[in-house]
Design a protein around this motif. Structure first.
Motif, short mmCIF file in Angstrom:
data_model
loop_
_atom_site.label_atom_id
_atom_site.label_comp_id
_atom_site.label_asym_id
_atom_site.label_seq_id
_atom_site.Cartn_x
_atom_site.Cartn_y
_atom_site.Cartn_z
N LEU A 235 -6.11 8.43 -14.07
CA LEU A 235 -6.27 9.88 -14.12
C LEU A 235 -5.57 10.60 -12.97
CD1 LEU A 235 -10.02 10.15 -15.17
CD2 LEU A 235 -7.99 10.16 -16.61
N LEU A 236 -5.74 10.09 -11.74
CA LEU A 236 -5.21 10.82 -10.62
C LEU A 236 -3.72 10.57 -10.40
CD1 LEU A 236 -8.07 10.50 -7.99
CD2 LEU A 236 -7.67 12.28 -9.67
N LEU A 237 -3.29 9.36 -10.62
CA LEU A 237 -1.90 9.03 -10.34
C LEU A 237 -1.04 8.93 -11.59
CD1 LEU A 237 -2.45 6.36 -7.55
CD2 LEU A 237 -2.08 8.80 -7.33
N GLY A 238 -1.66 9.02 -12.73
CA GLY A 238 -0.90 9.09 -13.97
C GLY A 238 -0.33 7.78 -14.45
N HIS A 239 -0.92 6.66 -14.02
CA HIS A 239 -0.46 5.37 -14.53
C HIS A 239 -1.63 4.41 -14.52
CE1 HIS A 239 -0.50 3.90 -10.40
NE2 HIS A 239 0.23 4.92 -10.06
N GLY A 240 -1.45 3.27 -15.16
CA GLY A 240 -2.49 2.28 -15.27
C GLY A 240 -2.54 1.35 -14.09
N ASN A 241 -3.30 0.25 -14.25
CA ASN A 241 -3.46 -0.70 -13.17
C ASN A 241 -2.17 -1.45 -12.88
OD1 ASN A 241 -6.08 0.05 -12.95
ND2 ASN A 241 -6.85 -1.59 -14.23
N ILE B 104 0.84 -1.20 0.00
CA ILE B 104 0.00 0.00 0.00
C ILE B 104 0.87 1.24 0.00
CG2 ILE B 104 -1.70 1.32 1.32
CD1 ILE B 104 -2.77 -1.34 2.40
N GLN B 105 1.90 1.23 0.82
CA GLN B 105 2.77 2.40 0.95
C GLN B 105 3.43 2.77 -0.37
OE1 GLN B 105 5.78 1.97 3.99
NE2 GLN B 105 6.91 3.76 3.30
N ILE B 106 3.86 1.77 -1.15
CA ILE B 106 4.52 2.06 -2.43
C ILE B 106 3.53 2.08 -3.59
CG2 ILE B 106 6.69 1.08 -1.61
CD1 ILE B 106 6.10 -1.43 -3.22
N ASP B 107 2.22 1.91 -3.28
CA ASP B 107 1.16 1.97 -4.27
C ASP B 107 1.35 0.94 -5.39
OD1 ASP B 107 -1.11 2.79 -5.63
OD2 ASP B 107 -0.11 4.45 -6.65
N TRP B 108 1.58 -0.31 -4.99
CA TRP B 108 1.69 -1.40 -5.96
C TRP B 108 0.35 -2.13 -5.96
CZ3 TRP B 108 6.37 -5.31 -6.12
CH2 TRP B 108 6.31 -6.03 -7.33
N TYR B 109 -0.61 -1.56 -6.64
CA TYR B 109 -1.98 -2.07 -6.60
C TYR B 109 -2.08 -3.49 -7.15
CZ TYR B 109 -6.90 -2.71 -7.76
OH TYR B 109 -8.16 -3.22 -7.88
N GLY B 110 -1.41 -3.76 -8.26
CA GLY B 110 -1.51 -5.07 -8.88
C GLY B 110 -1.07 -6.20 -7.97
N PHE B 111 -0.04 -5.95 -7.15
CA PHE B 111 0.44 -6.96 -6.22
C PHE B 111 -0.42 -6.97 -4.96
CE2 PHE B 111 4.68 -8.89 -4.51
CZ PHE B 111 4.03 -10.10 -4.32
N PHE B 112 -0.85 -5.78 -4.52
CA PHE B 112 -1.70 -5.69 -3.33
C PHE B 112 -2.95 -6.54 -3.48
CE2 PHE B 112 -5.62 -3.63 -1.85
CZ PHE B 112 -5.46 -3.75 -0.47
N ILE B 113 -3.57 -6.47 -4.64
CA ILE B 113 -4.88 -7.09 -4.83
C ILE B 113 -4.80 -8.62 -4.76
CG2 ILE B 113 -4.97 -7.40 -7.34
CD1 ILE B 113 -7.65 -5.81 -5.10
N VAL B 114 -3.62 -9.18 -4.98
CA VAL B 114 -3.46 -10.64 -4.91
C VAL B 114 -2.58 -11.07 -3.74
CG1 VAL B 114 -3.81 -10.94 -7.39
CG2 VAL B 114 -1.49 -10.64 -6.52
N SER B 115 -2.10 -10.12 -2.96
CA SER B 115 -1.14 -10.43 -1.90
C SER B 115 -1.68 -11.43 -0.89
CB SER B 115 -0.70 -9.15 -1.19
OG SER B 115 -1.82 -8.47 -0.64
N ILE B 116 -2.87 -11.16 -0.37
CA ILE B 116 -3.47 -12.06 0.63
C ILE B 116 -4.23 -13.21 -0.03
CG2 ILE B 116 -5.01 -12.22 2.62
CD1 ILE B 116 -2.46 -10.62 3.14
N PRO B 117 -5.17 -12.91 -0.97
CA PRO B 117 -5.99 -14.00 -1.52
C PRO B 117 -5.21 -15.03 -2.33
CG PRO B 117 -6.98 -11.86 -1.97
CD PRO B 117 -5.60 -11.61 -1.50
#
Length: 290
Positions: free
Chosen positions: A284-290, A101-114
């Motif tokens: 849009l807000l962070l300037g990068h994709g998923n 979360i801190q480094i905003d790695w959404y793609g890894f975050f979303i699968v980290s636990i599940p």
């Protein structure tokens, strides 16, 4: 409203709630507040730090809240000494997820636990119990707690990375629902749901100038939050009865944290992903994709 006053509104809410909680503590039981208000105050502290100081210490304070919830849950379920490696793996999953979360790695975050944690935990439980008696129930109990009290709550921290006001919409919406449920407890679930829906829709529209959520999605969020709060309340309520937790005798370590958090467990991830899709944070807000 001037921007400076807008930024001070969450701090004002934090201060007023803090004074209310202090008064309740000093009253020595004569004035009792619901447990969820204490955790609302803790969340507001986290987001005040994120908004006015730095997101890094704020997100690690969220890690402590998740740890507290998970520890209480583990103390209530029937886990064995052989499950200690699985429990350690669950605890270590907290800093792993928070770092993502801190480094905003959404793609890894979303699968980290599940995905990754749910694969590692059964292996760790199996290492501790080579005879295989009771391991299936232990794996389910550990993974359940990890999913709800770490992964689901983690979405609150991730939402704060994008917007303090969107996070306030989620938190205040949940509290409004809890208040409505309390006020209509004798009338049944349907009146409570209708009152909560009207209140959260109004709240969502009221906060629109600062959340910047479009009109239609604001109404949908206002309807969505009560549905998810009621689902969480009902589901965890059943589990509380199974664990022998009485709502009339809640204490720290004996269901207090679980009972205070249950309204967020369904709402946090679903509202986060819906708002992320509506607001297109990644593009849009962070300037990068998923």
């Amino acid at each position: 409203m001037p921007l400076a006053w807008v930024r001070l509104m969450p701090l004002l809410l934090l201060t007023l709630l803090g004074l209310l909680l202090a008064a309740a503590r000093l009253s020595r039981g004569r004035f009792v507040l619901p447990g969820y208000l204490g955790y609302l105050w803790a969340f507001l502290v986290v987001f005040a730090i994120a908004d006015h100081i730095s997101f890094t210490p704020a997100v690690w304070l969220m890690a402590l809240i998740s740890f507290r919830a998970l520890r209480e849950y583990f103390s209530l379920v029937d886990l064995r000494l052989e499950d200690r490696w699985g429990m350690i793996g669950a605890y270590l999953s907290i800093p792993f997820m928070i770092l993502l979360i801190q480094i905003d790695w959404y793609g890894f975050f979303i699968v980290s636990i599940p995905v990754y944690a749910f694969i590692v935990i059964p292996f760790l439980v199996a290492l501790g119990d080579r005879e295989g008696r009771g391991s299936l129930l232990s794996i389910g109990a550990i993974d359940f707690g990890l999913f709800f009290f770490v992964y689901c709550l983690g979405h609150i921290a991730y939402l704060a990375l994008f917007s303090t006001w969107l996070t306030l919409l989620l938190l205040l919406g949940v509290v409004v629902c809890n208040v409505a449920i309390s006020l209509t407890a004798r009338l049944g679930r349907i009146p409570g749901f209708l009152l909560a829906t009207a209140a959260t829709v109004g709240l969502s529209l009221l906060l629109r100038p600062w959340t910047t959520v479009p009109f239609g999605p604001s109404i949908f969020v206002g309807v969505l939050i009560p549905v998810l709060v009621h689902m969480g309340e009902y589901t965890v309520g059943v589990l509380e009865r199974d664990l022998g937790i009485s709502s009339d005798d809640l204490e720290p370590g004996r269901g207090h944290v679980l009972d205070s958090m249950k309204s967020y467990l369904f709402a946090a991830p679903i509202v986060f992903h819906y708002l992320r899709w509506v607001m297109k944070f990644g593009e849009l807000l962070l300037g990068h994709g998923n």
